[in-house]
Design a protein around this motif. Sequence first.
Motif, PDB file in Angstrom:
ATOM      1  N   TYR A 103       0.851  -1.193   0.000  1.00  0.00           N
ATOM      2  CA  TYR A 103       0.000   0.000   0.000  1.00  0.00           C
ATOM      3  C   TYR A 103       0.884   1.239   0.000  1.00  0.00           C
ATOM      4  O   TYR A 103       1.877   1.292   0.738  1.00  0.00           O
ATOM      5  CB  TYR A 103      -0.908   0.009   1.242  1.00  0.00           C
ATOM      6  N   ASN A 106      -0.989   4.620   4.342  1.00  0.00           N
ATOM      7  CA  ASN A 106      -1.958   4.236   5.379  1.00  0.00           C
ATOM      8  C   ASN A 106      -2.503   5.503   6.017  1.00  0.00           C
ATOM      9  O   ASN A 106      -1.723   6.345   6.475  1.00  0.00           O
ATOM     10  CB  ASN A 106      -1.284   3.421   6.491  1.00  0.00           C
ATOM     11  N   CYS A 109      -5.842   5.981  11.747  1.00  0.00           N
ATOM     12  CA  CYS A 109      -6.882   5.026  12.120  1.00  0.00           C
ATOM     13  C   CYS A 109      -7.864   5.646  13.115  1.00  0.00           C
ATOM     14  O   CYS A 109      -8.859   5.043  13.485  1.00  0.00           O
ATOM     15  CB  CYS A 109      -6.269   3.743  12.670  1.00  0.00           C
ATOM     16  N   TRP A 119       3.487   0.554   3.034  1.00  0.00           N
ATOM     17  CA  TRP A 119       3.121  -0.444   4.029  1.00  0.00           C
ATOM     18  C   TRP A 119       2.929  -1.800   3.362  1.00  0.00           C
ATOM     19  O   TRP A 119       2.410  -1.869   2.253  1.00  0.00           O
ATOM     20  CB  TRP A 119       1.827  -0.030   4.744  1.00  0.00           C
ATOM     21  N   SER A 170      -8.167   1.720   7.040  1.00  0.00           N
ATOM     22  CA  SER A 170      -7.123   2.749   7.140  1.00  0.00           C
ATOM     23  C   SER A 170      -5.711   2.164   7.114  1.00  0.00           C
ATOM     24  O   SER A 170      -4.858   2.624   6.370  1.00  0.00           O
ATOM     25  CB  SER A 170      -7.277   3.540   8.444  1.00  0.00           C
ATOM     26  N   ASN A 171      -5.493   1.120   7.946  1.00  0.00           N
ATOM     27  CA  ASN A 171      -4.135   0.582   8.096  1.00  0.00           C
ATOM     28  C   ASN A 171      -3.903  -0.713   7.329  1.00  0.00           C
ATOM     29  O   ASN A 171      -2.803  -1.265   7.344  1.00  0.00           O
ATOM     30  CB  ASN A 171      -3.805   0.382   9.576  1.00  0.00           C
ATOM     31  N   HIS A 172      -4.974  -1.232   6.698  1.00  0.00           N
ATOM     32  CA  HIS A 172      -4.844  -2.322   5.721  1.00  0.00           C
ATOM     33  C   HIS A 172      -4.449  -3.681   6.263  1.00  0.00           C
ATOM     34  O   HIS A 172      -4.031  -4.558   5.494  1.00  0.00           O
ATOM     35  CB  HIS A 172      -3.870  -1.909   4.601  1.00  0.00           C
TER      36      HIS A 172
END
Length: 269
Positions: A103, A106, A109, A119, A170-172
């Motif tokens: 990604y 990010n 969150c 990320w 958001s943070n995958h």
Amino acid sequence: MKGVCVVGLSLLFLALVDLGSAEADIMQLVIDHAPYLRFDLKQGEGNLCFPHNAQEFYEARKGGDWSRKCNRDYDSVTRGSIPTYWHANTCGYHLHIAYWNFYGYNDDCDCCSGERDAWWEFIVVKIRDWTLNPRMHEVMFGQKKGWYTRIPGHYETFNTTHPVAYVGKSNHGTYHDDGGTGTCCYYEDFRNPGSADKHMVTWDNLIHLREEEGEDWMTDPNTDWWHGLQSPIFRDDWDVCGLMGCTGSSLQVCGTCGCHKSDIGEDPF
Ligand SMILES: *[C@@H]1O[C@H](CO)[C@@H](O)[C@H](O)[C@H]1NC(C)=O
């Protein structure tokens, strides 16, 4: 003397043929068990990015482009133009296959923390008895800085052979279930596909992550391009035979608590 030589050569030939077909078998298993990713209905809006092409990101950074890279283009995901990177090891009778998604960015969150550029997230699939009677068994879901492992029946499948992974908005991180409450705590990143049903068929574009003859980014040890991270090849978990079932607390706390949802605890994967 001549006889020995001929026998030796044909054994070598058989061994090579065998090696070739083993590779083909592995590739088929990699395709058959590649994960089916499901995204939050908001994925692609604002700073909520879809997976990204790692080589493209790498070239941009090397070329001096340090702007934020967020893939908002759902079409790129459905057209199969975004790769999922894989590598596999045979571990005794079993085959462990790791699938990596990259990604570009990010998002926070919560209101104001958790954002970063670049990320990686992974899913690892264990194929038991892969040469004689192959069957998908444990699946490891990676998220934030930890992971946990689920056994059959405790994760969903798509078209029978593909594990389903829900991707945190958001943070995958990848999770075996949907939900989340939208905070930065370990299991709380939102992942509600809703009627949008955005998904990625990762087996449409699988690229072999390897130490030789791979894409340029794979073997570049410079962490600058990844904003301080290492390419998966340089990580401690590159040897997928040595993985443990989970990391972090087995109590549900806000921090890393992968063991809370691990079916095999911290046992070897
Ligand atoms: C799922 O299986 C059905 C029935 O075999 C097939 O038509 C379809 O193409 C499969 N879906 C994907 C994304 O492979």
